[in-house]
Design an enzyme around this catalytic site. Structure first.
Site, short mmCIF file in Angstrom:
data_model
loop_
_atom_site.label_atom_id
_atom_site.label_comp_id
_atom_site.label_asym_id
_atom_site.label_seq_id
_atom_site.Cartn_x
_atom_site.Cartn_y
_atom_site.Cartn_z
N ARG A 195 0.85 -1.21 0.00
CA ARG A 195 0.00 0.00 0.00
C ARG A 195 0.88 1.25 0.00
NH1 ARG A 195 -5.18 -0.55 -1.36
NH2 ARG A 195 -5.96 1.07 0.02
N VAL A 222 -5.89 5.24 5.88
CA VAL A 222 -4.53 5.23 6.45
C VAL A 222 -3.53 5.84 5.46
CG1 VAL A 222 -5.00 3.24 7.94
CG2 VAL A 222 -4.13 2.84 5.62
N ASP A 223 -4.05 6.55 4.42
CA ASP A 223 -3.18 7.00 3.33
C ASP A 223 -2.66 8.43 3.48
OD1 ASP A 223 -5.43 8.59 2.58
OD2 ASP A 223 -6.16 7.03 1.22
N HIS A 264 -7.80 4.82 12.23
CA HIS A 264 -7.14 3.55 11.93
C HIS A 264 -5.63 3.71 11.71
CE1 HIS A 264 -11.24 1.67 10.56
NE2 HIS A 264 -11.12 1.77 11.87
N CYS A 285 13.31 -3.72 15.36
CA CYS A 285 13.50 -2.53 16.20
C CYS A 285 14.95 -2.42 16.65
CB CYS A 285 12.57 -2.60 17.40
SG CYS A 285 12.82 -1.25 18.55
N SER A 302 -18.41 1.77 3.63
CA SER A 302 -19.43 0.71 3.53
C SER A 302 -20.26 0.61 4.80
CB SER A 302 -18.74 -0.63 3.27
OG SER A 302 -17.84 -0.93 4.32
N ASN A 323 -22.05 8.33 -1.12
CA ASN A 323 -21.40 7.05 -1.45
C ASN A 323 -21.70 6.70 -2.90
OD1 ASN A 323 -19.78 5.20 0.13
ND2 ASN A 323 -21.26 3.63 -0.39
N GLU A 344 -22.70 3.89 -3.98
CA GLU A 344 -23.93 3.09 -4.05
C GLU A 344 -24.58 3.06 -2.66
OE1 GLU A 344 -21.95 -0.41 -5.29
OE2 GLU A 344 -20.94 -0.62 -3.37
N ALA A 359 -17.40 10.22 -5.06
CA ALA A 359 -17.20 11.30 -4.08
C ALA A 359 -16.54 12.53 -4.71
CB ALA A 359 -16.33 10.78 -2.93
#
Ligand code: OAD
Ligand code: ZN
Length: 246
Positions: free
Chosen positions: A67, A103-104, A119, A150, A192, A216, A218, A235
């Site tokens: 991602r 989370v982007d 999130h 770590c 959703s 949305n 749908e 959107a």
């Protein structure tokens, strides 16, 4: 070329916006559910669950590291930009909170200021050992070939996202609850409505007497009666027009 929208002052004074993956679809990022959704390719139990991280961190990184690469190549779309411009046009007495499940980081990239990422943010890495004092840090590497370790305690490092089986941290959770308590406008965009607690926020807003709107692509598969208005479509087309009227 994109036209700059001119936003008039909104008549609402306690505004909460909730966004989900559908907001970033116009930036080329796949949603989680639905056709071609992330969870169709990557089984949740194997890639998205806290237990999976404990047992097979390389799978967690395969999904979330992947991602990272896509996010680095993505740009905010007209929905992100409209939210940022609308927030900037509000008067100082108007409270605004943008709660995102994404989370982007694209909302901040577009210029949104008061954002809560319930999130987390996949572009940050932290230690999986809760008692380690390594600071969270921005990390553009995808770690697809080797799980990072770590430097302070030798535990596995992890992307800073809330996995299934984990709780939303206390501060974001409390910030959202407080904003919902006296909210007068609530808009959910591109979600959703299947993942709690975010799916329940609209009920809190309705209880507070807010105007409740869903934007949305749908209708929700399991419609939530707490939404009193619904605007369907992408959107990046629907939201800028709607905000201009509020
Ligand atoms: P989902 O993938 O569950 O839902 C995305 C919603 O966006 C669907 O209802 C689509 O119809 C809608 N949609 C798709 N394209 C759109 C567009 N261009 N414009 C508007 N709407 C569009 O995403 P979320 O509801 O955000 O959690 O999912 C919630 C959480 O579940 C995510 O944050 C993620 C996931 O598992 C974590 O990874 C922690
Ligand atoms: Zn550590």
């Amino acid at each position: 070329m994109r036209q700059n929208m001119l936003f008039n002052k909104s008549r609402y004074s306690r505004i909460v916006i909730l966004t989900g993956a559908g907001v970033s679809a116009g930036s080329g990022l796949r949603t989680y559910r639905g056709p071609n959704g992330v969870w169709e390719e990557y089984e949740v139990a194997k890639f998205g669950h806290a237990e999976a991280l404990a047992n097979r961190p390389e799978e967690t990184w395969r999904l979330f590291g992947g991602r990272r690469e896509l996010i680095l190549a993505a740009k905010p779309n007209a929905a992100h930009l409209a939210l940022a411009e609308w927030e900037a046009a509000l008067a100082p007495h108007q409270e605004f909170l943008l709660v995102t499940q994404n989370v982007d980081g694209l909302h901040q990239c577009a210029g949104s200021k008061n954002v809560v990422e319930i999130h987390g943010n996949v572009m940050f890495t932290r230690c999986s050992n809760a008692s380690c004092d390594l600071e969270l840090y921005r990390d553009e590497q995808s770690h697809l070939n080797k799980v990072p370790i770590c430097p302070k305690c030798g535990s596995v490092l992890r992307p800073n996202v809330v996995l299934f089986g984990e709780e939303i941290p206390v501060l974001p959770s409390w910030t959202v609850k407080r904003a919902l308590r006296d909210c007068d406008l609530f808009i959910a965009v591109g979600t959703s409505g299947l993942v709690t607690p975010a799916a329940n926020y609209v009920r809190g807003a309705e209880y507070a007497g807010a105007r409740t709107i869903l934007v949305n692509l749908e209708p929700m598969a399991q419609p939530n009666p707490a939404f009193k208005e619904q605007y369907l479509g992408p959107a990046d087309e629907v939201l800028p027009e709607l905000l201009a009227k509020l």
